[in-house]
Design an enzyme around this catalytic site. Structure first.
Site, short mmCIF file in Angstrom:
data_model
loop_
_atom_site.label_atom_id
_atom_site.label_comp_id
_atom_site.label_asym_id
_atom_site.label_seq_id
_atom_site.Cartn_x
_atom_site.Cartn_y
_atom_site.Cartn_z
N GLU A 60 0.80 -1.23 0.00
CA GLU A 60 0.00 0.00 0.00
C GLU A 60 0.83 1.28 0.00
OE1 GLU A 60 -2.77 -0.41 3.25
OE2 GLU A 60 -3.75 -2.14 2.35
N ASN A 77 2.27 -5.26 -3.06
CA ASN A 77 0.87 -5.58 -2.82
C ASN A 77 0.06 -4.31 -2.55
OD1 ASN A 77 -1.08 -7.78 -2.25
ND2 ASN A 77 -1.07 -7.03 -0.13
N HIS A 89 -10.19 -6.48 -2.35
CA HIS A 89 -11.25 -6.17 -1.39
C HIS A 89 -12.35 -5.40 -2.13
CE1 HIS A 89 -9.02 -7.43 2.13
NE2 HIS A 89 -7.98 -6.68 1.78
N GLU A 104 -6.04 -10.81 -1.27
CA GLU A 104 -6.87 -10.56 -0.07
C GLU A 104 -8.35 -10.47 -0.46
OE1 GLU A 104 -5.42 -7.26 2.28
OE2 GLU A 104 -3.34 -7.72 1.84
N ASP A 145 -12.12 -10.43 -0.75
CA ASP A 145 -13.41 -10.55 -0.08
C ASP A 145 -14.35 -9.55 -0.73
OD1 ASP A 145 -12.59 -8.16 1.19
OD2 ASP A 145 -12.45 -9.05 3.18
C1 XIL Z 1 -6.33 -6.29 8.45
C2 XIL Z 1 -6.68 -7.47 9.33
O1 XIL Z 1 -7.59 -8.30 8.64
C3 XIL Z 1 -7.28 -6.99 10.64
O2 XIL Z 1 -7.46 -8.08 11.53
C4 XIL Z 1 -6.36 -5.94 11.28
O3 XIL Z 1 -7.00 -5.41 12.42
C5 XIL Z 1 -6.06 -4.83 10.30
O4 XIL Z 1 -5.50 -5.38 9.11
N1 XIL Z 1 -5.02 -4.72 3.76
C6 XIL Z 1 -4.01 -5.52 4.23
C7 XIL Z 1 -4.24 -6.37 5.42
O5 XIL Z 1 -2.96 -5.60 3.59
O6 XIL Z 1 -3.09 -6.57 6.19
C8 XIL Z 1 -5.35 -5.83 6.29
O7 XIL Z 1 -5.62 -6.78 7.32
C9 XIL Z 1 -6.58 -5.55 5.46
C10 XIL Z 1 -6.28 -4.51 4.41
#
Ligand code: XIL
Length: 387
Positions: free
Chosen positions: A179, A226, A262, A291, A293
């Site tokens: 990020e 990422n 996401h 990641e 969802d």
């Molecule tokens: C999130 C986790 O799922 C949570 O449990 C934590 O509180 C915060 O981080 N992008 C990412 C992940 O790269 O590491 C994040 O994970 C979600 C967004």
């Protein structure tokens, strides 16, 4: 580590293709088979996501909540049966591994690495350099710190080298930098960016440094950049594309780009995901959905559920259609453990299993797409188009 499993995968997945009749895999008599992707010959259900994906050499992963893994037998079983790769949801983050300066705690992450080994899974290491979830002794807001710019650089070096060295030989893909850009494609002014600028360097030079340091510490791990909102074509993806090209031109050891995935049903599907992944692949990089969802507003309605299924499938299809896409990872699989409700007010139901760890329609949608990926059964007779 990077080479050996892929050789095994291709040899074993060829065997799997030869051994499985053309009928739908769920209909075979034998309820379990080798995952096709491990030297440990782990038995998993024939119709599991991991077994189906192994036929095309794809890893299906999940983020793992290590507390749930320790406490909940059903959670453990699903993690082992359905997934061929695991990502620690939190326990490899800097905040967790070095809570006090100079004192490491690898215990939770080590347990997950051992679980993965026992279950023939590969590990995505997540994440080395990120503005968020930093230890409080280093920074509480990701932007400011009491250390000097040179100290920030030295501490970053030590963190990257110590962590990658600790897990040397055990990580398939590392998310080295997470990020680093804003949605409009400008660099995020993180504590790292600001320190490098203050040193008279290009603010983004911390990225090249981190990849070089990680590569020194584990030359066989695949090193990924990422980010979110880079799934489709757009300004942020363009910025990452420009960065990747530049890093490659400078000989920086970057192996892949991770698009987090996401999604939210209220925003529609990202623009031309397959083409976007392909342009990174055309640079010679691997790609991954890291990641996945799909959140929605609660309570979830039927149209929203259908939109979620479509998003899950379309992301998987984009990955399947790009040969360099080596893994598709969901950010947890059970709604009861999802990060979404705590971060996005009023939203949830983002995962492929429900609150009781029962598979949802989006699980079956992924399963069906994976079945199709190794070929639909061919029709006989007139319908086969012979006359
Ligand atoms: C999130 C986790 O799922 C949570 O449990 C934590 O509180 C915060 O981080 N992008 C990412 C992940 O790269 O590491 C994040 O994970 C979600 C967004």
């Amino acid at each position: 580590m990077a080479l050996r499993p892929s050789i095994l995968i291709s040899a074993l997945s060829l065997m799997a293709v030869l051994a499985v009749p053309t009928a739908a895999p769920a209909a075979t008599a034998n309820p379990t088979h080798d995952s096709g992707q491990s030297s440990g010959a782990v038995a998993v259900p024939d119709d599991s996501l991991r077994a189906l994906a192994s036929r095309v050499g794809l890893r299906i992963g999940t983020a793992v909540n290590t507390d749930a893994l320790a406490a909940n037998a059903t959670y453990r079983q699903i993690t082992a049966d359905q997934f061929s790769s695991v990502t620690p949801e939190n326990v490899m983050k800097w905040q967790v591994v070095e809570p006090t300066q100079g004192t490491y705690d690898w215990s939770a992450a080590d347990q997950l690495v051992n679980f993965a080994k026992a279950n023939g899974q590969l590990v995505r290491g997540h994440t080395l350099v990120w503005h968020s979830q930093l230890p409080s002794w280093f920074s509480t807001d990701g932007v400011t710190t009491s250390f000097t710019p040179q100290q920030v650089r030295d501490l970053l070096y030590k963190h990257v080298v110590d962590e990658v060295s600790h897990f040397r030989g055990q990580i398939w893909q590392w998310d080295v930098v997470n990020e680093a850009f804003n949605d409009d494609g400008t660099p995020r002014e993180s504590v790292f960016y600001m320190a490098y600028q203050a040193l008279g360097l290009n603010g983004l030079d911390y990225i090249a440094d981190a990849f070089r340091w990680a590569h020194q510490a584990d030359p066989k791990a695949l090193l990924f950049y990422n980010d979110y909102n880079i799934e489709g074509l757009g300004p942020k993806s363009d910025a990452v594309y420009a960065l990747a090209k530049q890093l490659l031109a400078q000989g920086v050891p970057i192996d892949g780009i991770g698009a987090q995935g996401h999604l939210d049903t209220q925003y529609g599907f990202p623009n031309q995901m397959q083409q976007n992944l392909q342009r990174f692949a055309d640079l010679g990089l691997k790609v991954a959905l890291t990641e996945v969802d799909v959140r929605t507003t609660l309570p979830v309605t039927t149209p929203e559920k259908l939109a979620q299924n479509a998003d899950y499938i379309q992301m998987l299809e984009a990955c399947l259609l790009v040969r360099a896409c080596i893994s598709y990872t969901v950010w947890g699989f059970g709604d009861a453990f999802s990060w979404v409700p705590s971060v996005f007010a009023g939203e949830g139901s983002a995962d492929i299993y429900d609150e009781n760890l029962q598979p949802k329609a989006s699980y079956f949608a992924l399963q069906q797409t994976l079945m199709l990926a190794s070929g639909a059964p061919h029709r006989d007779g007139m319908g086969a188009g012979r006359r």
